[in-house]
Design a protein around this motif. Sequence first.
Motif, short mmCIF file in Angstrom:
data_model
loop_
_atom_site.label_atom_id
_atom_site.label_comp_id
_atom_site.label_asym_id
_atom_site.label_seq_id
_atom_site.Cartn_x
_atom_site.Cartn_y
_atom_site.Cartn_z
N ILE A 140 5.07 -2.51 -22.50
CA ILE A 140 5.79 -1.07 -22.68
C ILE A 140 4.87 -0.30 -22.66
CG2 ILE A 140 7.07 0.01 -24.14
CD1 ILE A 140 7.89 -2.45 -25.72
N ARG A 141 5.51 0.96 -21.79
CA ARG A 141 4.84 2.28 -22.05
C ARG A 141 5.66 3.25 -22.68
NH1 ARG A 141 2.83 5.91 -16.97
NH2 ARG A 141 2.48 7.75 -18.35
N GLU A 142 5.20 3.57 -23.47
CA GLU A 142 5.79 4.71 -24.54
C GLU A 142 5.68 6.20 -23.65
OE1 GLU A 142 7.55 4.22 -27.28
OE2 GLU A 142 7.07 2.22 -27.27
N ILE A 143 6.83 7.02 -23.63
CA ILE A 143 6.76 8.13 -22.81
C ILE A 143 6.55 9.24 -24.12
CG2 ILE A 143 8.33 9.71 -21.34
CD1 ILE A 143 7.59 7.13 -19.94
N TYR A 160 -0.44 -2.55 -14.53
CA TYR A 160 0.41 -1.75 -15.59
C TYR A 160 -0.27 -1.40 -16.63
CZ TYR A 160 4.90 -3.59 -13.31
OH TYR A 160 5.76 -3.72 -12.82
N LYS A 161 -1.62 -2.16 -17.11
CA LYS A 161 -2.32 -1.54 -18.08
C LYS A 161 -3.23 -0.31 -17.99
CE LYS A 161 -3.10 -5.79 -20.94
NZ LYS A 161 -3.98 -6.71 -21.49
N ARG A 162 -3.74 -0.16 -16.58
CA ARG A 162 -4.02 0.99 -16.08
C ARG A 162 -3.21 2.16 -16.05
NH1 ARG A 162 -6.56 -2.34 -12.44
NH2 ARG A 162 -5.09 -1.70 -10.71
N LEU A 163 -1.96 1.99 -15.91
CA LEU A 163 -0.90 2.81 -15.97
C LEU A 163 -0.50 3.37 -17.47
CD1 LEU A 163 1.34 1.85 -12.94
CD2 LEU A 163 -0.37 3.70 -13.11
N GLY A 164 -1.04 2.78 -18.46
CA GLY A 164 -0.68 3.02 -19.63
C GLY A 164 0.25 2.29 -20.68
N PHE A 165 0.55 0.99 -19.88
CA PHE A 165 1.52 -0.06 -20.56
C PHE A 165 0.72 -0.91 -21.56
CE2 PHE A 165 3.97 1.02 -16.88
CZ PHE A 165 5.40 0.53 -17.06
N LYS A 166 1.28 -1.32 -22.69
CA LYS A 166 0.66 -2.12 -23.53
C LYS A 166 1.53 -3.41 -23.71
CE LYS A 166 -1.80 1.23 -25.22
NZ LYS A 166 -2.56 1.77 -24.30
N GLU A 167 0.74 -4.63 -23.74
CA GLU A 167 1.19 -5.79 -24.07
C GLU A 167 1.89 -5.75 -25.50
OE1 GLU A 167 -0.97 -9.43 -23.52
OE2 GLU A 167 -2.19 -8.50 -21.80
N GLY A 219 0.92 -1.12 0.04
CA GLY A 219 -0.07 -0.03 0.21
C GLY A 219 0.89 1.27 0.09
N LYS A 220 2.08 1.15 0.55
CA LYS A 220 2.92 2.27 0.60
C LYS A 220 3.94 2.33 -0.77
CE LYS A 220 2.29 3.07 4.75
NZ LYS A 220 1.38 4.21 5.43
N GLY A 221 4.03 1.00 -1.18
CA GLY A 221 4.91 1.01 -2.61
C GLY A 221 4.18 1.54 -3.80
N LEU A 222 2.95 1.43 -3.87
CA LEU A 222 2.61 1.80 -5.32
C LEU A 222 2.64 3.33 -5.45
CD1 LEU A 222 -0.72 -0.45 -5.37
CD2 LEU A 222 1.39 -0.72 -6.21
N GLU A 223 2.55 3.98 -4.51
CA GLU A 223 2.79 5.49 -4.39
C GLU A 223 4.26 5.92 -5.09
OE1 GLU A 223 3.37 9.70 -1.99
OE2 GLU A 223 3.19 7.41 -0.89
N LEU A 224 5.14 5.02 -4.55
CA LEU A 224 6.40 5.25 -5.07
C LEU A 224 6.40 4.89 -6.43
CD1 LEU A 224 9.47 5.64 -4.47
CD2 LEU A 224 9.66 3.19 -3.94
N PHE A 225 6.00 3.77 -6.91
CA PHE A 225 6.00 3.59 -8.58
C PHE A 225 5.33 4.51 -9.20
CE2 PHE A 225 4.65 1.16 -12.19
CZ PHE A 225 5.63 0.62 -12.67
N LYS A 226 4.45 5.07 -8.66
CA LYS A 226 3.63 5.90 -9.67
C LYS A 226 4.36 7.16 -9.74
CE LYS A 226 -1.19 4.51 -8.87
NZ LYS A 226 -2.56 4.71 -8.04
N VAL A 227 4.85 7.89 -8.46
CA VAL A 227 5.63 8.80 -8.47
C VAL A 227 6.77 8.71 -9.52
CG1 VAL A 227 7.31 10.24 -7.06
CG2 VAL A 227 5.08 9.70 -6.34
N LEU A 228 7.66 7.52 -9.30
CA LEU A 228 8.76 7.40 -10.39
C LEU A 228 8.28 7.24 -11.90
CD1 LEU A 228 11.05 5.09 -8.24
CD2 LEU A 228 11.19 7.48 -8.64
#
Length: 173
Positions: free
Chosen positions: A170-173, A152-159, A86-95
């Motif tokens: 992969i998530r394109e920037i 990951y898909k909710r964060l914009g990653f594509k298979e 619950g703490k680490g997901l914030e870190l991943f989203k921030v990075l």
Amino acid sequence: MKLKYAINKATIHQIKDHLIRVDEDFAIPLRTYVDINHYAKKLADRAICVEIFAEEKLVGLLAIYYNVEEKFIFGSNFSIDKEYRGKGLELFKVLLNTVSKSQNLNDMSVEMQQVSNQFIGALSEVAKAEEPIIKSIHTEVHHSNRRLILYYKRLGFKEVETSNESIYLIREI
């Protein structure tokens, strides 16, 4: 207990102990497809490790590699001890927002701003550039871990590729 964040501060022993504790939390136990001792050493020696500590205990780890030629980062490990989830997901989203420049640093907590700046500093060292160019973020997830794939898909990653055992995203920037 206050959690502390760091970049590349964990010892091989701390990384190994953490990986052993979270081993069964992977969709397929980590020890069944990597030698944990070797993997801990590899992460400590070669990865940019974003770490979460409770006291001296490593309780969260995000390990990435930067591909200088292709200008992408690859997420090799993202693991958090059960009692600290619950703490680490914030870190991943921030990075993720930091590398994609989709969030203003002022919108983050002071602690997350510091971690983001240290992370970019570590990336800059590897890239040998003041501001590393990142075109995309890559990761690989075991195909049975549907929950993480959906995250990951909710964060914009594509298979982009599927094998018998894993899905490459992969998530394109």
